[in-house]
Design an enzyme around this catalytic site. Structure first.
Site, PDB file in Angstrom:
ATOM      1  N   VAL B  14     -95.287 167.765   6.282  1.00  0.00           N
ATOM      2  CA  VAL B  14     -93.929 167.310   6.557  1.00  0.00           C
ATOM      3  C   VAL B  14     -93.904 166.349   7.751  1.00  0.00           C
ATOM      4  CG1 VAL B  14     -91.574 168.019   7.077  1.00  0.00           C
ATOM      5  CG2 VAL B  14     -92.989 169.442   5.601  1.00  0.00           C
ATOM      6  N   ILE B 136     -83.319 169.067  -1.196  1.00  0.00           N
ATOM      7  CA  ILE B 136     -81.939 169.252  -1.655  1.00  0.00           C
ATOM      8  C   ILE B 136     -81.020 169.472  -0.446  1.00  0.00           C
ATOM      9  CG2 ILE B 136     -80.400 170.661  -3.058  1.00  0.00           C
ATOM     10  CD1 ILE B 136     -82.792 171.494  -4.736  1.00  0.00           C
ATOM     11  N   LYS B 205     -85.054 182.011   2.549  1.00  0.00           N
ATOM     12  CA  LYS B 205     -84.122 180.909   2.250  1.00  0.00           C
ATOM     13  C   LYS B 205     -82.746 181.457   1.888  1.00  0.00           C
ATOM     14  CE  LYS B 205     -87.859 177.898   0.656  1.00  0.00           C
ATOM     15  NZ  LYS B 205     -88.692 177.645  -0.536  1.00  0.00           N
TER      16      LYS B 205
END
Lengths: 426, 426
Positions: B14, B136, B205
């Site tokens: 990332v 998202i 999550k």
């Protein structure tokens, strides 16, 4: 707790929904935004109409001045529809330094730039999330989550009426006329369905999506528009046999350094998420260089979903007021891009040709495609019925310019008829 | 143009993606945000590792102070992973009045409240869009577009690894072991896949999604967790025959005035949009009283999609800096809700029972269900193999409490075995 006064122009479907949510969720909205939002007045065309489903805690009149000159009203919600009258109202509201929230896509698509400028000059907000794709929060997502990404395409099912009709044709095997009638019976289609089924409604929404995704300001004439009224159940069946659904898509995409903007029925692979968007639902797909492919799916219309988008605008106005940050444009992306040329607009195609079942007919057809440099990946000939054979083809990517050559040639070809031609979405 | 200095903790997948986007889209980001974002320093664990794909315009060291005590750095991006070390770094960064962007879901799920409080005390931003569902933009959507709506359920496919495995089992008919191996070969699953396949990653999550959707602060022990490692290809085939896909879903929903939070494999109707979410993709579904059903679909992981979410946080920090509005919490929704009781957690069920093929066996089974007040909508018995018959049933809504009765009874029942039991998502 501070109170924010709201004036409503229009108490139709969306207006009623806005009042309902403000009334029913008052406590939650107050808790989460720190402000109390209260409808102070509504102006409607016909004050004598009976209105049900809302607790009438505010005066309803037919004089715009009752809102525009009302000092207790800070935000004007325009959900009356029409273009000219709404434009006049919104201009007067902005010039009176009132924030404006509107769901009026035609108005924003045509006069958006003018209104954005007036809002900016007056230091007030102008938001219109509800103008595109009903309850789907696509505009705010584009402006807050993809600022650092380069968007290559925004596309989607953005007209619920036509998607309802296509779904009924595909799933329940209705004819176009039967499906349209059902849509009208259910209140999804108007008596004159032109705006929806000929693609104009989707084109207006696609113009606004193009503003946000690419920073461009197209006019209606820049959009290639083809509706669904010519589409037959045979097309749908042929497409299905080859593994595709037919969907009316709005597609705006970058091609080299230009932009192509088109509303047309497309073939969508059956295992693609857009193929499972049924009936009056909408979905918007965004391709970004970094993010890849994102899809937002949801109700494209309806009283409460659309009203929820108006409410999201209202809570954002409230936040701006609390932080003293009003007057920033909803979309700050601006750039000039030329329109793509027909030779740049490429896609794989689904083509249906009817030919007289005579020796050499198929040779003529394939020759015409060969001379336009279009080659096939799949080809299927059906047995002749009444002496007419059907040729269903899927091509390698071919441009609109190449297709125009085919169309011109076939117009003059004896016994060969281009029955259908759709782009394949991928 | 003002410049904002960024310090990176971590240059893995990332982190590298963040540097790439900042470098490649520098001009666009500057144009759209009005600020130049520049990586000033990166701190990594191993400075000797070779790093490719980025232009190295900044020093890379292994001393946190090089960022934390660097006055030219206003924003700290934490993409190093781990919990304790990252928590320490973020606390020090916040206390040094630096804004923080992190992609660390475990940390936020466990220590989010503490970090949010420290950020607030220091008047700085703490954003973590990338912590949930990769590319998202679900968190920002929940906080900016559904503030006025009452959310009844948030659910979705939020673990790409397990979805990849289930897709390969369903579509390519691999066994669980083969599919896991393929996921490992492709880099989607780690050598020890427990965190992904046993549902813990999805649970973290889901905790963060529950913060935003319901304002609650659950801990891991509040989540009912069941993974996919017991799932067989027979389950997938049986479900498919009845018109369902099996997906590992995280589901947080309001039940009366309580909240149920669960990660488990569910049956999803094949024509539901969630059933078409294949391989490593994610999708999050939101049900709101006003908006109805909204789904956000996209890549749940990956270098650039996840980095794009970090970038959306960075541009939001930049906007806050420009408007002087830093220090507001990412999520301002807080309320207490009790956990739902097993008797409140109801769903239709898909149940597979193996019974010895003896006279009266089926009578015993149906009797057990009848005494638990569970009735069937579909029932299918397969011919016995090796003297064992399979009974596949779909039930009317039944609670976890009712199912627990069944499970207890069947444990003591001779010749009857509860092979599989999944909730049906609708």
């Amino acid at each position: 707790m501070s109170e924010i006064g709201i004036g409503l122009f229009g108490l139709g479907t969306v207006g009623t929904g806005v009042v309902k949510i403000l009334q029913e969720n008052a406590e939650q909205i107050a808790k989460r935004t720190g402000t109390k939002m209260v409808v102070k007045h509504a102006v409607v065309h016909n004050v004598n109409k009976t209105r049900s489903g809302i607790i009438n805690t505010f005066p309803i009149t037919d004089n715009p001045k009752d809102i525009l000159e009302n000092d207790s009203i800070e935000i004007v919600v325009e959900v009356m529809g029409s273009i000219d009258a709404a434009r006049d109202i919104i201009k007067r509201a902005l010039n009176a330094k009132k924030h404006v929230v509107t769901a009026n896509k035609d108005l924003i698509a045509i006069h958006g730039q003018e209104l954005v400028r007036i809002a900016h000059d007056n230091g007030v907000d102008l938001y219109y999330e509800a103008a595109v794709a009903g309850g789907i929060p696509i505009l705010r997502t584009l402006t807050s989550s993809f600022t650092a990404d380069e968007i290559s395409r925004v596309a989607g099912i953005i007209n619920g009426t036509s998607n309802f009709i296509l779904t009924q044709m595909a799933v329940n095997h209705l004819s176009y006329a039967q499906a349209l009638q059902l849509a009208q019976d259910k209140g999804f289609a108007e008596a004159d369905p032109t705006n929806d089924v000929e693609g104009f409604d989707a084109a207006y929404k696609l113009i606004i999506l193009s503003n946000f995704a690419f920073g461009v300001q197209p006019v209606l004439g820049d959009v290639n528009i083809k509706g669904i009224s010519d589409l037959t159940d045979t097309d749908i069946q042929d497409a299905h046999q080859l593994g595709f659904a037919i969907k009316l898509l709005g597609v705006a995409e970058r091609v080299d350094n230009a932009i192509s903007i088109e509303v047309a029925p497309h073939l969508v692979p059956l295992d693609h998420p857009l193929a499972t968007v049924h009936n009056e639902n909408n979905a918007v797909l965004v391709n970004g260089e970094s993010v890849g492919e994102i899809i937002l799916y949801g109700p494209g219309a309806g009283e409460l979903p659309t009203a929820n988008s108006v409410l999201s605008d209202l809570t954002n106005v409230a936040t701006d007021l609390a932080l003293n940050t009003s007057g920033r444009p909803f979309n700050s992306f601006n750039q000039d891009l030329p329109l793509a040329k027909p030779s740049q607009r490429k896609a794989r195609r689904f083509i249906v040709i009817e030919v007289k079942d005579t020796p050499g007919a198929m040779y003529s057809v394939t020759g015409i495609f060969a001379s336009a440099q279009i080659s096939f990946t799949d080809l299927k000939q059906s047995p002749a019925v009444n002496g007419i054979a059907r040729l269903i083809a899927i091509t390698h990517p071919a441009s609109d310019a190449q297709l125009n050559v085919i169309k011109t040639t076939l117009k003059n070809a004896d016994g060969i008829n281009l029955r259908s031609e759709y782009k394949i979405f991928s």
